[in-house]
Design a protein around this motif. Structure first.
Motif, PDB file in Angstrom:
ATOM      1  N   ALA A   1      22.205  -1.948  -1.888  1.00 51.77           N
ATOM      2  CA  ALA A   1      21.931  -1.050  -0.767  1.00 51.77           C
ATOM      3  C   ALA A   1      20.911  -1.672   0.186  1.00 51.77           C
ATOM      4  O   ALA A   1      20.955  -1.445   1.389  1.00 51.77           O
ATOM      5  CB  ALA A   1      21.429   0.299  -1.274  1.00 51.77           C
ATOM      6  N   ASP A   2      20.011  -2.499  -0.372  1.00 50.81           N
ATOM      7  CA  ASP A   2      18.977  -3.150   0.438  1.00 50.81           C
ATOM      8  C   ASP A   2      19.492  -4.361   1.200  1.00 50.81           C
ATOM      9  O   ASP A   2      18.878  -4.789   2.158  1.00 50.81           O
ATOM     10  CB  ASP A   2      17.801  -3.589  -0.435  1.00 50.81           C
ATOM     11  N   GLY A   3      20.597  -4.973   0.738  1.00 45.09           N
ATOM     12  CA  GLY A   3      21.025  -6.165   1.459  1.00 45.09           C
ATOM     13  C   GLY A   3      22.182  -6.929   0.880  1.00 45.09           C
ATOM     14  O   GLY A   3      22.289  -8.131   1.084  1.00 45.09           O
ATOM     15  N   GLY A   4      23.034  -6.309   0.129  1.00 52.48           N
ATOM     16  CA  GLY A   4      24.219  -7.007  -0.355  1.00 52.48           C
ATOM     17  C   GLY A   4      24.054  -7.582  -1.744  1.00 52.48           C
ATOM     18  O   GLY A   4      23.376  -7.001  -2.585  1.00 52.48           O
ATOM     19  N   ASP A   5      24.659  -8.742  -1.985  1.00 53.77           N
ATOM     20  CA  ASP A   5      24.640  -9.368  -3.299  1.00 53.77           C
ATOM     21  C   ASP A   5      23.206  -9.671  -3.723  1.00 53.77           C
ATOM     22  O   ASP A   5      22.316  -9.827  -2.897  1.00 53.77           O
ATOM     23  CB  ASP A   5      25.454 -10.654  -3.280  1.00 53.77           C
ATOM     24  N   PHE A   6      23.013  -9.789  -5.034  1.00 51.14           N
ATOM     25  CA  PHE A   6      21.684 -10.040  -5.575  1.00 51.14           C
ATOM     26  C   PHE A   6      21.765 -11.153  -6.608  1.00 51.14           C
ATOM     27  O   PHE A   6      22.846 -11.504  -7.076  1.00 51.14           O
ATOM     28  CB  PHE A   6      21.095  -8.760  -6.181  1.00 51.14           C
ATOM     29  N   TYR A   7      20.632 -11.723  -6.965  1.00 49.60           N
ATOM     30  CA  TYR A   7      20.589 -12.795  -7.948  1.00 49.60           C
ATOM     31  C   TYR A   7      19.667 -12.383  -9.092  1.00 49.60           C
ATOM     32  O   TYR A   7      18.932 -11.384  -9.005  1.00 49.60           O
ATOM     33  CB  TYR A   7      20.171 -14.122  -7.317  1.00 49.60           C
ATOM     34  N   GLY A   8      19.707 -13.124 -10.179  1.00 52.10           N
ATOM     35  CA  GLY A   8      19.038 -12.745 -11.415  1.00 52.10           C
ATOM     36  C   GLY A   8      17.556 -12.464 -11.314  1.00 52.10           C
ATOM     37  O   GLY A   8      17.074 -11.448 -11.825  1.00 52.10           O
ATOM     38  N   PHE A   9      16.792 -13.343 -10.665  1.00 56.04           N
ATOM     39  CA  PHE A   9      15.345 -13.136 -10.607  1.00 56.04           C
ATOM     40  C   PHE A   9      15.007 -11.883  -9.814  1.00 56.04           C
ATOM     41  O   PHE A   9      14.139 -11.103 -10.213  1.00 56.04           O
ATOM     42  CB  PHE A   9      14.639 -14.364 -10.001  1.00 56.04           C
ATOM     43  N   ALA A  10      15.701 -11.651  -8.709  1.00 50.19           N
ATOM     44  CA  ALA A  10      15.464 -10.435  -7.922  1.00 50.19           C
ATOM     45  C   ALA A  10      15.806  -9.202  -8.756  1.00 50.19           C
ATOM     46  O   ALA A  10      15.110  -8.176  -8.683  1.00 50.19           O
ATOM     47  CB  ALA A  10      16.296 -10.457  -6.639  1.00 50.19           C
ATOM     48  N   LEU A  11      16.842  -9.297  -9.556  1.00 45.88           N
ATOM     49  CA  LEU A  11      17.242  -8.199 -10.425  1.00 45.88           C
ATOM     50  C   LEU A  11      16.161  -7.921 -11.467  1.00 45.88           C
ATOM     51  O   LEU A  11      15.770  -6.770 -11.680  1.00 45.88           O
ATOM     52  CB  LEU A  11      18.572  -8.534 -11.095  1.00 45.88           C
TER      53      LEU A  11
ATOM     54  N   ALA B   1       6.072  -7.134 -17.591  1.00 49.50           N
ATOM     55  CA  ALA B   1       6.768  -8.404 -17.780  1.00 49.50           C
ATOM     56  C   ALA B   1       8.214  -8.294 -17.310  1.00 49.50           C
ATOM     57  O   ALA B   1       8.802  -7.219 -17.342  1.00 49.50           O
ATOM     58  CB  ALA B   1       6.735  -8.800 -19.256  1.00 49.50           C
ATOM     59  N   LEU B   2       8.758  -9.409 -16.880  1.00 46.57           N
ATOM     60  CA  LEU B   2      10.159  -9.445 -16.477  1.00 46.57           C
ATOM     61  C   LEU B   2      11.046  -9.533 -17.707  1.00 46.57           C
ATOM     62  O   LEU B   2      10.633 -10.016 -18.756  1.00 46.57           O
ATOM     63  CB  LEU B   2      10.413 -10.657 -15.570  1.00 46.57           C
ATOM     64  N   THR B   3      12.268  -9.079 -17.564  1.00 45.35           N
ATOM     65  CA  THR B   3      13.247  -9.176 -18.637  1.00 45.35           C
ATOM     66  C   THR B   3      13.495 -10.661 -18.925  1.00 45.35           C
ATOM     67  O   THR B   3      13.620 -11.461 -18.007  1.00 45.35           O
ATOM     68  CB  THR B   3      14.559  -8.500 -18.203  1.00 45.35           C
ATOM     69  N   ALA B   4      13.560 -11.015 -20.200  1.00 43.41           N
ATOM     70  CA  ALA B   4      13.757 -12.411 -20.589  1.00 43.41           C
ATOM     71  C   ALA B   4      15.054 -12.960 -19.993  1.00 43.41           C
ATOM     72  O   ALA B   4      16.059 -12.257 -19.918  1.00 43.41           O
ATOM     73  CB  ALA B   4      13.790 -12.530 -22.109  1.00 43.41           C
ATOM     74  N   HIS B   5      14.995 -14.229 -19.589  1.00 44.76           N
ATOM     75  CA  HIS B   5      16.123 -14.907 -18.952  1.00 44.76           C
ATOM     76  C   HIS B   5      17.400 -14.771 -19.776  1.00 44.76           C
ATOM     77  O   HIS B   5      18.432 -14.338 -19.265  1.00 44.76           O
ATOM     78  CB  HIS B   5      15.752 -16.385 -18.746  1.00 44.76           C
ATOM     79  N   GLY B   6      17.351 -15.132 -21.050  1.00 50.66           N
ATOM     80  CA  GLY B   6      18.545 -15.094 -21.893  1.00 50.66           C
ATOM     81  C   GLY B   6      19.092 -13.697 -22.067  1.00 50.66           C
ATOM     82  O   GLY B   6      20.301 -13.480 -22.057  1.00 50.66           O
ATOM     83  N   THR B   7      18.213 -12.733 -22.216  1.00 48.37           N
ATOM     84  CA  THR B   7      18.633 -11.341 -22.395  1.00 48.37           C
ATOM     85  C   THR B   7      19.343 -10.822 -21.156  1.00 48.37           C
ATOM     86  O   THR B   7      20.394 -10.197 -21.238  1.00 48.37           O
ATOM     87  CB  THR B   7      17.405 -10.459 -22.706  1.00 48.37           C
ATOM     88  N   LEU B   8      18.758 -11.087 -19.997  1.00 47.66           N
ATOM     89  CA  LEU B   8      19.318 -10.614 -18.734  1.00 47.66           C
ATOM     90  C   LEU B   8      20.709 -11.205 -18.489  1.00 47.66           C
ATOM     91  O   LEU B   8      21.657 -10.481 -18.192  1.00 47.66           O
ATOM     92  CB  LEU B   8      18.393 -10.977 -17.578  1.00 47.66           C
ATOM     93  N   TYR B   9      20.840 -12.514 -18.640  1.00 45.17           N
ATOM     94  CA  TYR B   9      22.114 -13.158 -18.319  1.00 45.17           C
ATOM     95  C   TYR B   9      23.194 -12.857 -19.352  1.00 45.17           C
ATOM     96  O   TYR B   9      24.373 -12.789 -19.011  1.00 45.17           O
ATOM     97  CB  TYR B   9      21.916 -14.650 -18.087  1.00 45.17           C
ATOM     98  N   LYS B  10      22.820 -12.631 -20.605  1.00 46.06           N
ATOM     99  CA  LYS B  10      23.810 -12.204 -21.602  1.00 46.06           C
ATOM    100  C   LYS B  10      24.330 -10.818 -21.249  1.00 46.06           C
ATOM    101  O   LYS B  10      25.529 -10.544 -21.342  1.00 46.06           O
ATOM    102  CB  LYS B  10      23.206 -12.212 -23.002  1.00 46.06           C
ATOM    103  N   ALA B  11      23.430  -9.930 -20.849  1.00 48.45           N
ATOM    104  CA  ALA B  11      23.848  -8.577 -20.459  1.00 48.45           C
ATOM    105  C   ALA B  11      24.722  -8.631 -19.208  1.00 48.45           C
ATOM    106  O   ALA B  11      25.733  -7.918 -19.120  1.00 48.45           O
ATOM    107  CB  ALA B  11      22.627  -7.687 -20.228  1.00 48.45           C
ATOM    108  N   LEU B  12      24.372  -9.463 -18.242  1.00 48.59           N
ATOM    109  CA  LEU B  12      25.212  -9.612 -17.044  1.00 48.59           C
ATOM    110  C   LEU B  12      26.600 -10.123 -17.425  1.00 48.59           C
ATOM    111  O   LEU B  12      27.607  -9.681 -16.862  1.00 48.59           O
ATOM    112  CB  LEU B  12      24.551 -10.551 -16.030  1.00 48.59           C
TER     113      LEU B  12
END
Length: 117
Positions: free
Chosen positions: A25-35, A47-58
């Motif tokens: 809604a803010d500007g179209g497609d998004f990438y992992g770090f912004a998410l 803390a931010l969601t761990a890299h591996g956890t986030l990308y596995k869920a995606l």
């Protein structure tokens, strides 16, 4: 990690879809770090969601057709002097799944008295 009920989303997946919908809604497609930053902002987490956890869920969400992704145009990344990003977007099915899960989780629990009425 919580066990997945058949067809249901785990909390992180609902958070990803909700944050992704906001980012779109803010500007179209998004990438992992912004998410990850948006999820932390929404939950008040320090803390931010761990890299591996986030990308596995995606990846799981993509397999279910709830998000789509594609690599960013290399010329854009090169012009900004950084590596390419994988860009994500929540699909219509993802919006519906997020809405359903959120409604189910926020619905008031049935009264114990109604079970015996």
């Amino acid at each position: 990690m919580p066990r997945r009920r058949e067809g249901r989303l785990v909390d992180l997946e609902v958070d990803i879809l909700g944050a992704g919908i906001e980012l779109q809604a803010d500007g179209g497609d998004f990438y992992g770090f912004a998410l990850a930053k948006r999820i932390a902002d929404r939950s008040g987490a320090s803390a931010l969601t761990a890299h591996g956890t986030l990308y596995k869920a995606l990846g799981r969400l993509a397999e279910r057709g709830l998000v789509e992704s594609e690599w960013e145009d290399p010329a854009i990344a090169a012009a900004e002097g950084r590596p390419r990003r994988r860009l994500y977007r929540v699909t219509g099915a993802g919006v519906a799944a997020c809405r359903t899960e959120t409604e189910q989780r926020t619905a008031p629990a049935p009264s114990p008295r109604s079970a015996f009425a």
